[in-house]
Design a protein around this motif. Structure first.
Motif, PDB file in Angstrom:
ATOM      1  N   SER A 120       0.848  -1.193   0.000  1.00  0.00           N
ATOM      2  CA  SER A 120       0.000   0.000   0.000  1.00  0.00           C
ATOM      3  C   SER A 120       0.883   1.242   0.000  1.00  0.00           C
ATOM      4  O   SER A 120       1.876   1.327   0.732  1.00  0.00           O
ATOM      5  CB  SER A 120      -0.943   0.016   1.201  1.00  0.00           C
ATOM      6  OG  SER A 120      -0.237  -0.076   2.418  1.00  0.00           O
ATOM      7  N   ASP A 121       0.518   2.202  -0.845  1.00  0.00           N
ATOM      8  CA  ASP A 121       1.259   3.449  -0.989  1.00  0.00           C
ATOM      9  C   ASP A 121       0.815   4.412   0.113  1.00  0.00           C
ATOM     10  O   ASP A 121      -0.370   4.748   0.220  1.00  0.00           O
ATOM     11  CB  ASP A 121       0.972   4.036  -2.370  1.00  0.00           C
ATOM     12  CG  ASP A 121       1.849   5.240  -2.695  1.00  0.00           C
ATOM     13  OD1 ASP A 121       2.460   5.806  -1.766  1.00  0.00           O
ATOM     14  OD2 ASP A 121       1.902   5.618  -3.874  1.00  0.00           O
ATOM     15  N   ASN A 122       1.749   4.849   0.929  1.00  0.00           N
ATOM     16  CA  ASN A 122       1.429   5.763   2.020  1.00  0.00           C
ATOM     17  C   ASN A 122       1.314   7.217   1.565  1.00  0.00           C
ATOM     18  O   ASN A 122       0.935   8.087   2.360  1.00  0.00           O
ATOM     19  CB  ASN A 122       2.494   5.656   3.121  1.00  0.00           C
ATOM     20  CG  ASN A 122       2.477   4.303   3.800  1.00  0.00           C
ATOM     21  OD1 ASN A 122       1.411   3.749   4.070  1.00  0.00           O
ATOM     22  ND2 ASN A 122       3.657   3.769   4.083  1.00  0.00           N
ATOM     23  N   GLY A 123       1.663   7.487   0.304  1.00  0.00           N
ATOM     24  CA  GLY A 123       1.541   8.835  -0.214  1.00  0.00           C
ATOM     25  C   GLY A 123       2.624   9.786   0.242  1.00  0.00           C
ATOM     26  O   GLY A 123       2.545  10.992  -0.017  1.00  0.00           O
ATOM     27  N   ASN A 124       3.642   9.274   0.912  1.00  0.00           N
ATOM     28  CA  ASN A 124       4.726  10.131   1.423  1.00  0.00           C
ATOM     29  C   ASN A 124       6.099   9.606   1.018  1.00  0.00           C
ATOM     30  O   ASN A 124       7.100   9.872   1.678  1.00  0.00           O
ATOM     31  CB  ASN A 124       4.635  10.229   2.946  1.00  0.00           C
ATOM     32  CG  ASN A 124       4.775   8.876   3.633  1.00  0.00           C
ATOM     33  OD1 ASN A 124       4.915   7.846   2.966  1.00  0.00           O
ATOM     34  ND2 ASN A 124       4.727   8.868   4.959  1.00  0.00           N
ATOM     35  N   PHE A 146       6.073   2.809   1.191  1.00  0.00           N
ATOM     36  CA  PHE A 146       5.046   1.793   1.019  1.00  0.00           C
ATOM     37  C   PHE A 146       5.030   0.896   2.251  1.00  0.00           C
ATOM     38  O   PHE A 146       6.077   0.655   2.864  1.00  0.00           O
ATOM     39  CB  PHE A 146       5.337   0.915  -0.203  1.00  0.00           C
ATOM     40  CG  PHE A 146       4.962   1.536  -1.523  1.00  0.00           C
ATOM     41  CD1 PHE A 146       3.796   1.138  -2.185  1.00  0.00           C
ATOM     42  CD2 PHE A 146       5.771   2.491  -2.110  1.00  0.00           C
ATOM     43  CE1 PHE A 146       3.458   1.695  -3.404  1.00  0.00           C
ATOM     44  CE2 PHE A 146       5.437   3.062  -3.331  1.00  0.00           C
ATOM     45  CZ  PHE A 146       4.271   2.656  -3.979  1.00  0.00           C
ATOM     46  N   ALA A 175       9.923   4.145  -1.403  1.00  0.00           N
ATOM     47  CA  ALA A 175       9.409   3.903  -2.752  1.00  0.00           C
ATOM     48  C   ALA A 175      10.529   3.562  -3.723  1.00  0.00           C
ATOM     49  O   ALA A 175      10.271   2.963  -4.778  1.00  0.00           O
ATOM     50  CB  ALA A 175       8.632   5.119  -3.239  1.00  0.00           C
TER      51      ALA A 175
END
Length: 260
Positions: A113-117, A120, A196
């Motif tokens: 899942s990509d944490n957006g920061n 992952f 990432a």
């Protein structure tokens, strides 16, 4: 082990090594997300989701090269003789470390899942069963984290090679490639929140074959890999008898192992 002429082999399957095999099953009994035409040499009833994908990879390996044979046939074992698998943190040889840094575990995108920061999260599970069966008492590496279903390695700035029975064109949108999934030390497992820069996705299949003696998939990644060096690929000739060999990868999709 001398590595002067070492030839590297990478785990590209997740067969249940050192585990009891309890006979074959009919295709109708299998619960696979993909092609149910292959059989799996273990108990498959009730498997679904990622477990079924791992079972399918096992099945493809056994059916493609070995067929169904009793588990006490030494010629079919993935590990025979001494089990000398080692953790990367034990490796000091610079030549072996070049191979270690190029290995990946192939995972389903549903496991990350990509944490957006710029990071992952990895969704791992402890290795306690194989093919629906409990591990044998004293099984090496029991309880370590598992993720994914195959191994691969970096051969170009944005090119991964894995097995043809692991990734094909239909899989491209649902797989990712994770670098650095390995034990930190004897008591600390792999990090489950990672940069990432260690996570890459399939952008296309350059070449894939699963026929005759061919079982390979050459995958174009979504971008160039950061901070890692591709390994060279032998393009001609054969491995000579007596050459040193080393295996690097994620057998049984455990944290990376190195074995002479």
């Amino acid at each position: 082990m001398s590595t002067a002429r070492a030839v590297v082999l990478f785990f590209v399957m997740v067969a249940g090594v050192l585990l009891p095999v309890q006979g074959g099953v009919e295709a109708a009994d299998l619960v696979f997300d993909k092609d149910p035409g292959a059989f799996y040499t273990g108990q498959t009833q009730g498997l679904s989701g990622l477990d079924s994908i791992r079972a399918l990879v096992d099945a493809a390996y056994y059916q493609r090269w070995q067929g169904y044979v009793p588990s006490d046939d030494a010629s079919t074992r993935v590990i025979y003789g001494d089990d000398d698998r080692r953790e990367p943190y034990d490796i000091t040889d610079p030549q072996l470390l070049k191979l270690v840094q190029a290995a990946v575990v192939v995972v389903s995108t549903s496991e990350i899942s990509d944490n957006g920061n710029g990071t992952f999260n990895l969704s791992t599970s402890a290795w306690t069963t194989q093919g629906g069966l409990p591990l044998c008492a004293g099984e090496p590496f029991a309880g370590q984290a598992q993720i994914g279903f195959c191994s691969g390695f970096l051969v170009g700035e944005d090119i991964i090679v894995t097995a043809g029975h692991c990734v094909d064109a239909s899989d491209c949108g649902s797989v990712a490639f994770i670098f650095g999934f390995q034990q930190i030390d004897a008591v600390t497992g792999p990090q489950t929140t990672i940069s990432a820069d260690n996570v890459y996705f399939c952008d296309g299949i350059i070449n894939q074959q699963l026929a005759g003696d061919n079982d390979h998939s050459v995958v174009r990644l979504d971008r160039a890999v950061v901070g890692r060096t591709p390994i060279p690929v032998r393009r001609s000739g054969l491995v000579d008898n007596g050459d040193s060999l080393v295996v690097v990868g994620h057998g049984i999709v455990l944290p990376m192992k190195v074995a002479g």
